[in-house]
Design a protein around this motif. Structure first.
Motif, short mmCIF file in Angstrom:
data_model
loop_
_atom_site.label_atom_id
_atom_site.label_comp_id
_atom_site.label_asym_id
_atom_site.label_seq_id
_atom_site.Cartn_x
_atom_site.Cartn_y
_atom_site.Cartn_z
N PRO A 144 49.98 45.51 -52.51
CA PRO A 144 49.17 44.51 -53.23
C PRO A 144 47.82 45.11 -53.62
CG PRO A 144 50.07 43.59 -51.19
CD PRO A 144 50.28 45.07 -51.13
N ILE A 145 47.32 44.74 -54.80
CA ILE A 145 45.96 45.12 -55.14
C ILE A 145 45.01 44.21 -54.37
CG2 ILE A 145 46.75 45.84 -57.42
CD1 ILE A 145 45.17 43.51 -58.62
N VAL A 146 43.74 44.54 -54.36
CA VAL A 146 42.77 43.77 -53.58
C VAL A 146 41.62 43.32 -54.47
CG1 VAL A 146 43.33 45.02 -51.46
CG2 VAL A 146 41.44 45.80 -52.90
N ARG A 163 42.46 54.45 -58.14
CA ARG A 163 43.48 53.53 -58.61
C ARG A 163 44.09 52.83 -57.40
NH1 ARG A 163 41.15 54.73 -62.39
NH2 ARG A 163 41.82 55.11 -64.54
N TYR A 164 44.45 51.55 -57.58
CA TYR A 164 45.17 50.87 -56.52
C TYR A 164 46.47 51.64 -56.25
CZ TYR A 164 42.22 46.72 -57.40
OH TYR A 164 41.16 45.84 -57.54
N PRO A 165 46.86 51.80 -55.01
CA PRO A 165 48.10 52.51 -54.72
C PRO A 165 49.32 51.69 -55.16
CG PRO A 165 47.13 51.65 -52.70
CD PRO A 165 46.12 51.43 -53.78
N ARG A 193 53.77 38.56 -51.12
CA ARG A 193 52.90 39.64 -51.58
C ARG A 193 53.16 39.88 -53.07
NH1 ARG A 193 55.02 44.17 -49.66
NH2 ARG A 193 53.14 45.39 -49.29
N VAL A 194 52.09 40.14 -53.81
CA VAL A 194 52.22 40.54 -55.21
C VAL A 194 51.90 42.02 -55.27
CG1 VAL A 194 51.40 40.20 -57.56
CG2 VAL A 194 51.62 38.24 -56.04
N VAL A 195 52.92 42.82 -55.57
CA VAL A 195 52.86 44.27 -55.41
C VAL A 195 52.73 44.95 -56.77
CG1 VAL A 195 54.14 46.29 -54.60
CG2 VAL A 195 54.21 44.14 -53.29
N LEU A 196 51.84 45.93 -56.86
CA LEU A 196 51.68 46.73 -58.08
C LEU A 196 52.80 47.77 -58.14
CD1 LEU A 196 49.93 47.43 -60.56
CD2 LEU A 196 48.68 49.04 -59.10
N GLN A 197 53.62 47.71 -59.19
CA GLN A 197 54.77 48.60 -59.31
C GLN A 197 54.51 49.80 -60.21
OE1 GLN A 197 57.13 48.47 -57.38
NE2 GLN A 197 57.68 46.40 -56.83
N SER A 198 53.65 49.63 -61.22
CA SER A 198 53.37 50.74 -62.13
C SER A 198 51.99 50.54 -62.74
CB SER A 198 54.44 50.81 -63.23
OG SER A 198 54.46 49.62 -64.00
N TYR A 199 51.40 51.66 -63.20
CA TYR A 199 50.10 51.59 -63.85
C TYR A 199 50.25 51.19 -65.32
CZ TYR A 199 48.32 53.92 -59.69
OH TYR A 199 47.98 54.22 -58.39
N ALA A 200 49.16 50.64 -65.86
CA ALA A 200 49.20 50.08 -67.21
C ALA A 200 48.99 51.17 -68.26
CB ALA A 200 48.13 49.01 -67.37
N PRO A 201 49.93 51.32 -69.20
CA PRO A 201 49.68 52.22 -70.34
C PRO A 201 48.70 51.57 -71.31
CG PRO A 201 51.79 51.12 -70.59
CD PRO A 201 51.25 50.71 -69.24
N LYS A 202 48.43 52.20 -72.43
CA LYS A 202 47.40 51.78 -73.37
C LYS A 202 47.45 50.28 -73.66
CE LYS A 202 47.38 56.22 -75.85
NZ LYS A 202 46.04 56.70 -75.88
N ASP A 215 44.91 50.86 -64.58
CA ASP A 215 45.21 51.69 -65.75
C ASP A 215 45.78 53.04 -65.33
OD1 ASP A 215 44.36 49.84 -67.58
OD2 ASP A 215 42.35 50.68 -67.80
N ILE A 216 46.58 53.63 -66.22
CA ILE A 216 46.99 55.01 -66.02
C ILE A 216 45.72 55.87 -66.00
CG2 ILE A 216 48.15 56.98 -67.11
CD1 ILE A 216 50.22 55.05 -68.18
N PRO A 217 45.53 56.70 -64.99
CA PRO A 217 44.32 57.52 -64.93
C PRO A 217 44.12 58.37 -66.18
CG PRO A 217 45.52 57.62 -62.86
CD PRO A 217 46.41 56.90 -63.83
N ASP A 218 42.88 58.43 -66.63
CA ASP A 218 42.54 59.19 -67.84
C ASP A 218 41.95 60.54 -67.43
OD1 ASP A 218 41.72 60.17 -70.24
OD2 ASP A 218 40.29 58.57 -70.69
#
Length: 347
Positions: free
Chosen positions: A80-82, A74-76, A7-16, A61-64
């Motif tokens: 894994p994202i989908v 946002r993906y949780p 599994r490729v897991v999302l660990q954190s949201y992307a800053p700018k 992305d980090i929610p704006d």
């Protein structure tokens, strides 16, 4: 002996403007789902091709909070994202599917094996050389190109069409469908190899947006007769320039806006030339492929593409990455221009 379910897991949201694989981790600790644990009307699918697409960026992305119009989903984290994916059925408790069937899902997770309700996958015909074709030349990018040409472009032979991101997943098909309809086609790309590819697709002219200087001047040089159809995949500054080159009653197919997907909204170029579409009575139309799945226009698309492919009149360039662990870098490459063609990952 259990089989690992990578599994490729999302660990954190992307800053700018961070397009970094470090946002993800690779997890091999879980076993593949147990066939015996399948509930009624479920299918266990092994991933064969995962689509890497621009819209996925919006969901990491980090929610704006300052932009109420922005995508709020946002993906949780921790999962894994989908995205769009195709695979082979390993086991099924549904009367609609059998082991060995090819299937596609709009919500395929970035993992080797996944369980779906039968209503969430579509059976694919085995009439192509590879299951990958259902992500590429018979998949979402090509269908999107067909819809933009048909619904928004409404082409007439002899007209001139401008196509941004012409070497991309959608753009390469737009160029070829435009030529098949008797259009004069001007492509836009950002590197020498991509420009040469767009020329091989049949484009009558190609603009290198990285080196051409003033966009309006470059478009007018390539198409002094003006633009009747603009197929927009990028939005932002190039869209704004293209508006100044349109003919009366021109049509703009608003397909994508990859230049505006940055999380730092202060860096996004705004549209200043909207008055041009009023004076010239221009039609702007957006569209999305999902509402048209399973409709007669999808049947028309599949029939035309099958004919073009059989006649060797449709090229489709894939950028294939091997191994599920390559998916985070592939997504980063998509936003830095380091891909060439439709990006997919072969798990």
């Amino acid at each position: 002996m259990s089989i690992a379910n990578t599994r490729v897991v999302l660990q954190s949201y992307a800053p700018k403007d961070v397009h970094s694989p470090s946002l993800f981790s690779v997890d091999d600790s879980q076993a593949a789902p147990d066939v015996a644990a399948l509930q009624q009307n479920q299918v266990l699918v092994k991933a064969e091709a995962l689509s890497i697409d621009p819209h996925q960026r919006r969901f990491i992305d980090i929610p704006d909070s300052s932009n109420k119009a922005a995508y709020q989903f946002r993906y949780p984290l921790g999962k894994p994202i989908v995205g769009i994916g195709a695979g082979i059925v390993v086991a099924s408790t549904s009367s609609q599917f059998s082991a060995g069937d090819w299937v596609r899902s709009e919500q395929f997770p970035w993992q080797t094996y996944a369980v779906f309700a039968d209503q969430d996958v579509v059976k694919l015909p085995k009439t192509t050389a590879s299951i990958v074709d259902h992500i590429g030349v018979f998949g979402m990018p090509a269908f999107t190109a067909f819809l933009g040409i048909t619904l928004a472009g409404q082409p007439k032979a002899g007209e001139t069409m401008l196509v941004s991101a012409a070497a991309g997943a959608v753009g390469q098909v737009v160029v070829q469908l435009g030529k098949a309809r008797g259009l004069r086609v001007i492509g836009v790309a950002g590197s020498d190899d991509k420009i040469e590819y767009v020329k091989r697709l049949g484009a009558d002219g190609v603009i290198n947006y990285r080196t051409c200087g003033d966009f309006v001047h470059a478009i007018k040089q390539a198409a002094p007769e003006g633009i009747d159809i603009y197929f927009d995949n990028v939005g932002g500054e190039f869209l704004d320039a293209a508006l100044l080159t349109l003919n009366v009653h021109a049509r703009v197919a608003l397909c994508g806006s990859i230049s505006t997907y940055a999380s730092d909204k202060s860096k996004i170029a705004g549209i200043k030339n909207l008055d041009a579409i009023i004076v010239k009575q221009v039609t702007l139309r957006s569209f999305h492929y999902q509402p048209h799945l399973g409709t007669p226009i999808e049947t028309d698309f599949l029939e035309e593409m099958a004919q073009l492919v059989a006649a060797n009149q449709m090229q489709f360039k894939l950028d294939q990455r091997e191994g599920l662990a390559s998916a985070p870098q592939a997504l980063a490459d998509l936003f830095s221009g380091r891909n060439f063609g439709k990006l997919i990952v072969r798990p």
